[in-house]
Write an enzyme that holds these catalytic residues in place. Sequence first.
Site, mmCIF file in Angstrom:
data_model
loop_
_atom_site.group_PDB
_atom_site.id
_atom_site.type_symbol
_atom_site.label_atom_id
_atom_site.label_comp_id
_atom_site.label_asym_id
_atom_site.label_seq_id
_atom_site.Cartn_x
_atom_site.Cartn_y
_atom_site.Cartn_z
ATOM 1 N N ASP A 1 -0.803 -7.411 0.602
ATOM 2 C CA ASP A 1 -0.245 -6.109 0.980
ATOM 3 C C ASP A 1 1.256 -6.194 1.230
ATOM 4 O O ASP A 1 1.781 -5.596 2.170
ATOM 5 C CB ASP A 1 -0.951 -5.531 2.201
ATOM 6 C CG ASP A 1 -0.694 -4.017 2.361
ATOM 7 O OD1 ASP A 1 -0.222 -3.405 1.383
ATOM 8 O OD2 ASP A 1 -0.932 -3.482 3.459
ATOM 9 N N HIS B 1 0.818 -1.218 0.000
ATOM 10 C CA HIS B 1 0.000 0.000 0.000
ATOM 11 C C HIS B 1 0.850 1.267 0.000
ATOM 12 O O HIS B 1 0.375 2.328 -0.393
ATOM 13 C CB HIS B 1 -1.016 0.000 1.162
ATOM 14 C CG HIS B 1 -0.435 0.189 2.522
ATOM 15 N ND1 HIS B 1 -0.347 -0.825 3.450
ATOM 16 C CD2 HIS B 1 0.070 1.282 3.137
ATOM 17 C CE1 HIS B 1 0.174 -0.361 4.574
ATOM 18 N NE2 HIS B 1 0.440 0.918 4.405
ATOM 19 N N SER C 1 4.442 1.327 8.622
ATOM 20 C CA SER C 1 4.032 0.304 7.660
ATOM 21 C C SER C 1 5.226 -0.274 6.930
ATOM 22 O O SER C 1 6.074 0.456 6.410
ATOM 23 C CB SER C 1 3.087 0.908 6.612
ATOM 24 O OG SER C 1 1.761 0.759 7.005
#
Length: 284
Positions: free
Chosen positions: A159, A127, A234
């Site tokens: 992801d 992402h 992330s």
Amino acid sequence: MAVQTGLGEPRGPWFISPQLDPDGRGWWDTPERDPGERRPRRLLAALAVVALSAVSGAVAGGVVAARDGAPGPAAASAAPVPAELVTAAEKTVPGVVSVLAGGTSAGSATGSGFAVDDQQHLITNDHILAKGGGGPVTVELPDGRRFAAEVVGREPRSDLAVLKVPAAAGLTPLPMAKPGATRVGESVLAVGSPLGLAGTVTAGIVSALDREVRLGNNRHRAVQTDASINPGNSGGPLVNARGEVVGVNTAIATIDGSGSIGIGFAIPIDQVQQTADTIIGKGG
């Protein structure tokens, strides 16, 4: 969802739990209502999971600087840190990088990543690249050096994405934990670049295993942790006290987009290893 100062704009995915909503959809999914008018049907359903990607290092730095100059309450006595966690942090930080994707009119995002082999392959979240609009990807090392990164492959369903930097980067690969070895209650560290603060290490425990979450349109099982993770984490590793990667930090639960509340989610290492091996095998 309102933008929170210093946190960047909260972005999906969303968290869905059968225990919270028997019909399988959260309050944010209701199609007949305008997104700006949606309200939680119950308190627990108000926990929205946001991907931890888009955050400006410049904005984050300004917020931190502003706070540094303000007086605050007296610091509480810090609890002693187990020696094994200190060692694990020392082993992990040299292999973790900041990932900057895009930076063009198509979009931009920042996140984290980590080295997985001596060929300088890096794992991060897909992402981050998606938010970057397919633009160039740059990796910043712990020592401040920057390298253009090649996108070896992407797997949006899980992801995950694999990058590669030149051999001159010399990143230390992180060891992977054995699949199925992670236990609830064991100590873990989240390492990454929250709010653009590279090399940040936070500690917690594994709160749950096989927690069902939805990343985009896909349901996944995730490792839940209370280690503090925020936008920019992330793609960074969640490691155990031996410095082994047990998951890839991907999302957090928030209340009204207000940042970490001690409920974070990481893609389990067995899925990470399988996906990375497939991508690397195909793309080199």
